[in-house]
Design an enzyme around this catalytic site. Structure first.
Site, PDB file in Angstrom:
ATOM      1  N   ASP A   1       2.573  20.942 -20.415  1.00  0.00           N
ATOM      2  CA  ASP A   1       1.696  19.797 -20.649  1.00  0.00           C
ATOM      3  C   ASP A   1       2.540  18.883 -21.531  1.00  0.00           C
ATOM      4  O   ASP A   1       2.712  19.102 -22.727  1.00  0.00           O
ATOM      5  CB  ASP A   1       0.417  20.275 -21.351  1.00  0.00           C
ATOM      6  CG  ASP A   1      -0.535  19.123 -21.648  1.00  0.00           C
ATOM      7  OD1 ASP A   1      -0.096  17.955 -21.595  1.00  0.00           O
ATOM      8  OD2 ASP A   1      -1.708  19.398 -21.947  1.00  0.00           O
TER       9      ASP A   1
ATOM     10  N   HIS B   1     -20.623  14.752 -30.596  1.00  0.00           N
ATOM     11  CA  HIS B   1     -19.936  13.809 -31.476  1.00  0.00           C
ATOM     12  C   HIS B   1     -19.817  12.414 -30.869  1.00  0.00           C
ATOM     13  O   HIS B   1     -19.669  11.444 -31.590  1.00  0.00           O
ATOM     14  CB  HIS B   1     -18.565  14.343 -31.888  1.00  0.00           C
ATOM     15  CG  HIS B   1     -17.667  14.669 -30.742  1.00  0.00           C
ATOM     16  ND1 HIS B   1     -17.849  15.783 -29.950  1.00  0.00           N
ATOM     17  CD2 HIS B   1     -16.582  14.025 -30.239  1.00  0.00           C
ATOM     18  CE1 HIS B   1     -16.915  15.804 -29.018  1.00  0.00           C
ATOM     19  NE2 HIS B   1     -16.145  14.757 -29.166  1.00  0.00           N
TER      20      HIS B   1
ATOM     21  N   ALA C   1       2.652  15.617 -22.517  1.00  0.00           N
ATOM     22  CA  ALA C   1       2.199  14.308 -23.026  1.00  0.00           C
ATOM     23  C   ALA C   1       3.098  13.739 -24.129  1.00  0.00           C
ATOM     24  O   ALA C   1       3.362  12.547 -24.156  1.00  0.00           O
ATOM     25  CB  ALA C   1       0.756  14.406 -23.520  1.00  0.00           C
TER      26      ALA C   1
ATOM     27  N   PHE D   1      -5.202  21.787 -24.614  1.00  0.00           N
ATOM     28  CA  PHE D   1      -5.878  20.550 -24.985  1.00  0.00           C
ATOM     29  C   PHE D   1      -7.277  20.612 -24.351  1.00  0.00           C
ATOM     30  O   PHE D   1      -7.485  21.339 -23.388  1.00  0.00           O
ATOM     31  CB  PHE D   1      -5.075  19.357 -24.446  1.00  0.00           C
ATOM     32  CG  PHE D   1      -5.701  18.036 -24.768  1.00  0.00           C
ATOM     33  CD1 PHE D   1      -5.827  17.629 -26.093  1.00  0.00           C
ATOM     34  CD2 PHE D   1      -6.183  17.203 -23.766  1.00  0.00           C
ATOM     35  CE1 PHE D   1      -6.419  16.406 -26.395  1.00  0.00           C
ATOM     36  CE2 PHE D   1      -6.766  15.983 -24.070  1.00  0.00           C
ATOM     37  CZ  PHE D   1      -6.888  15.586 -25.378  1.00  0.00           C
ATOM     38  N   ASP D   2      -8.248  19.848 -24.895  1.00  0.00           N
ATOM     39  CA  ASP D   2      -9.630  20.051 -24.417  1.00  0.00           C
ATOM     40  C   ASP D   2      -9.831  19.742 -22.933  1.00  0.00           C
ATOM     41  O   ASP D   2     -10.549  20.469 -22.256  1.00  0.00           O
ATOM     42  CB  ASP D   2     -10.671  19.365 -25.317  1.00  0.00           C
ATOM     43  CG  ASP D   2     -10.386  17.899 -25.582  1.00  0.00           C
ATOM     44  OD1 ASP D   2      -9.533  17.339 -24.867  1.00  0.00           O
ATOM     45  OD2 ASP D   2     -11.022  17.314 -26.471  1.00  0.00           O
TER      46      ASP D   2
ATOM     47  N   TYR E   1       0.830  -1.208   0.000  1.00  0.00           N
ATOM     48  CA  TYR E   1       0.000   0.000   0.000  1.00  0.00           C
ATOM     49  C   TYR E   1       0.867   1.262   0.000  1.00  0.00           C
ATOM     50  O   TYR E   1       0.575   2.219  -0.713  1.00  0.00           O
ATOM     51  CB  TYR E   1      -0.937   0.013   1.219  1.00  0.00           C
ATOM     52  CG  TYR E   1      -1.940   1.141   1.125  1.00  0.00           C
ATOM     53  CD1 TYR E   1      -3.166   0.949   0.498  1.00  0.00           C
ATOM     54  CD2 TYR E   1      -1.626   2.423   1.598  1.00  0.00           C
ATOM     55  CE1 TYR E   1      -4.071   1.988   0.366  1.00  0.00           C
ATOM     56  CE2 TYR E   1      -2.526   3.466   1.459  1.00  0.00           C
ATOM     57  CZ  TYR E   1      -3.748   3.246   0.848  1.00  0.00           C
ATOM     58  OH  TYR E   1      -4.638   4.279   0.713  1.00  0.00           O
TER      59      TYR E   1
ATOM     60  N   LYS F   1       0.502   8.619 -23.649  1.00  0.00           N
ATOM     61  CA  LYS F   1       1.159   8.973 -24.906  1.00  0.00           C
ATOM     62  C   LYS F   1       2.627   8.562 -24.811  1.00  0.00           C
ATOM     63  O   LYS F   1       2.939   7.396 -24.967  1.00  0.00           O
ATOM     64  CB  LYS F   1       0.997  10.477 -25.201  1.00  0.00           C
ATOM     65  CG  LYS F   1      -0.400  10.881 -25.659  1.00  0.00           C
ATOM     66  CD  LYS F   1      -1.418  10.841 -24.561  1.00  0.00           C
ATOM     67  CE  LYS F   1      -2.743  11.424 -24.944  1.00  0.00           C
ATOM     68  NZ  LYS F   1      -3.212  12.431 -24.028  1.00  0.00           N
TER      69      LYS F   1
END
Ligand code: PLP
Length: 467
Positions: free
Chosen positions: A214, A449, A216, A123-124, A71, A257
């Site tokens: 960011d 979408h 990624a 990024f979104d 743990y 990524k």
């Protein structure tokens, strides 16, 4: 040629069943012509995303078996922490299960109404986490990045004059941090130059503002610097990465990524006090700071992935494979966003299907036809994704560009798969005049979408007559 050759051999295979065009026509009709609703097994080559879709190496799988599931204080955490510290240089390493959790923890702590977060392009999920905490997300992409036809080396750069102006206009007190996305995902996976990172870092530190990356696709970004920026050919990828992050104060990371894993992420920061506050939040939402929502084995796979992603042979193939797909399409006269970025090819559906207006979703028509004809799944990034009624004016909006993104998973498909993708798109291009526009039959109030259903124009009447 050498740059495109796969730098791996295949030890385990995952068979793909190919179901044929008639079965695909049935599957997509059942899915309401929405590619998100297909069963993945109905797809031959899935280019929906490069996120969490990588193939792990034998070394990573061996690491999975070395998982310590204690743990607290498991050995994999210490390996992970040491690896992140060595590569990224930040002393506080906070694991979490994916990139958006790192964003959520950070912006919950530093963002508030009235504050502004600049970025080259948010990024979104980054934008959503900034806005959910009441702050304003401002994109400051350089002018070159906004021209889909311009071939330039670093179209992901931030406009540094615009950053200076924003700081002067709103004041340093209103900016809790400056973000920089490398590579620039929303800007087509275009890289950011070392000169731009250095310049932004210099501006931030002159004003006492933290610069948070960011990160990624940090390794793909470093590869572009190695290839394209004068003075970096003789440096190792690790040295380039270390220099990139030396200009900043922390990063959020989606390891789905460039971590070469299927799930994982972290937040890393120089600021000890801020890290302390965030670790307390982490315990509330993800778990104890030495596992952060992940199993010990996941931390081990991530630590190993961060080393592998820096291998020049891997990066040469990775970026080369995307580039090769782009080159084949351009040669055949297919319009794409140029030059290819690090992780995806974007078909310019507006130019591919000039006879279909934005309101009839040329990108969706192209993506659906590509699936039915060849079993390839891409994703529309255009008026189907971003259009719809403006929440304020009620007006029907259209996107700036009508695109279909073909994101390439890492180490998953061979170059022969990519040749098949290119040939399929070229075949569709040859009969592009026969493709029809679409209309929405049913849609939810937001993020349509993912779940809207559509039909091809002209087909709806036909099926009614038959019934
Ligand atoms: C994927 C991604 C994120 C979010 O990460 P998740 O792991 O999907 O939560 C944030 N920023 C960029 C640039 C990304 O590509």
């Amino acid at each position: 040629m050498e740059k495109y050759v796969e730098p791996f051999k295949i030890k385990v295979v995952e068979p793909i069943k190919v179901i044929g065009p008639e079965a695909r026509q049935k599957a997509i009709a059942r899915s309401g012509y929405n590619l998100f609703k297909l069963h993945a097994e109905e797809i031959y080559i899935d280019l929906l995303t490069d996120s969490g879709t990588s193939a792990m190496s034998d070394n990573q799988w061996a690491g999975i078996m070395m998982g310590d599931e204690s743990y607290a204080g498991g050995r994999n955490y210490f390996h992970f922490e040491e690896t992140v510290h060595d590569i990224f240089g930040f002393q506080n390493v906070i694991p979490c299960h994916q990139g958006r959790v790192a964003e959520n923890l950070l912006f919950q702590t530093i963002a508030a109404p009235g504050l502004v977060i600049p970025n080259n392009s948010h990024f979104d999920t980054t934008r959503a986490n900034v806005e959910m905490n009441g702050a304003e997300a401002v994109d400051l992409l350089c002018a070159e990045g906004q021209d889909p036809h311009l071939v330039a080396s670093f179209k992901g750069n931030m406009d540094v004059d615009a950053l200076e102006k924003l700081i002067a206009d709103v004041g340093v007190d209103k900016i809790p941090a400056v973000m920089m996305t490398i590579t620039n995902n929303s800007g087509g996976g275009q890289p950011v130059s070392m000169a731009n990172i250095r310049a932004v870092g210099e501006i931030c530190h002159r004003h006492g503002l933290p610069l948070i990356f960011d990160a990624a696709r940090f390794a793909e970004n470093a590869w572009f610097i190695h290839q394209r920026e004068p003075g970096y050919r003789d440096k190792s990828i690790l040295e380039i990465v270390q220099e990139m992050f030396s200009y900043g104060d922390g990063c959020t990371m989606s390891a789905k990524k460039d971590g070469l894993v299927n799930m994982g992420g972290f937040l890393a920061l120089r600021d000890d006090a801020l890290s302390e506050r965030i670790r307390n939040l982490l315990i509330l939402v993800e778990g104890f700071p030495t596992y952060g929502g992940l199993a010990g084995r996941d931390l081990e796979a991530m630590a190993r992935g961060f080393r592998e992603v820096l291998e020049p042979d891997y990066l040469r193939f990775r970026v080369g494979q995307v580039e090769m797909l782009g080159e084949q399409l351009v040669e055949a006269g297919v319009s794409i966003l140029e030059p290819p970025g690090g992780h995806a090819i974007y078909l310019n559906a507006g130019e591919f299907l000039p006879h279909i207006p934005p309101q009839e979703f040329p990108g969706q028509s192209l993506a659906v036809n590509l699936y039915v004809e060849s079993g390839i799944r891409g994703v529309e990034i255009g008026t189907f994704m971003f259009g719809g009624a403006d929440p304020k004016t009620g007006e029907n909006r259209t996107a700036r560009l009508e695109l279909v993104r073909l994101a390439i998973p890492r180490r998953v498909y061979t170059n022969m798969h990519m040749n098949f993708v290119a040939q399929s798109i070229i075949a569709l291009h040859e009969k592009r005049d026969t493709l029809r526009g679409m209309k929405i039959l049913k849609q939810p109030p937001f993020l349509r979408h993912f779940s809207a259903t559509l039909s091809f124009l002209g087909e709806e009447a036909a099926s009614r007559t038959q019934a």
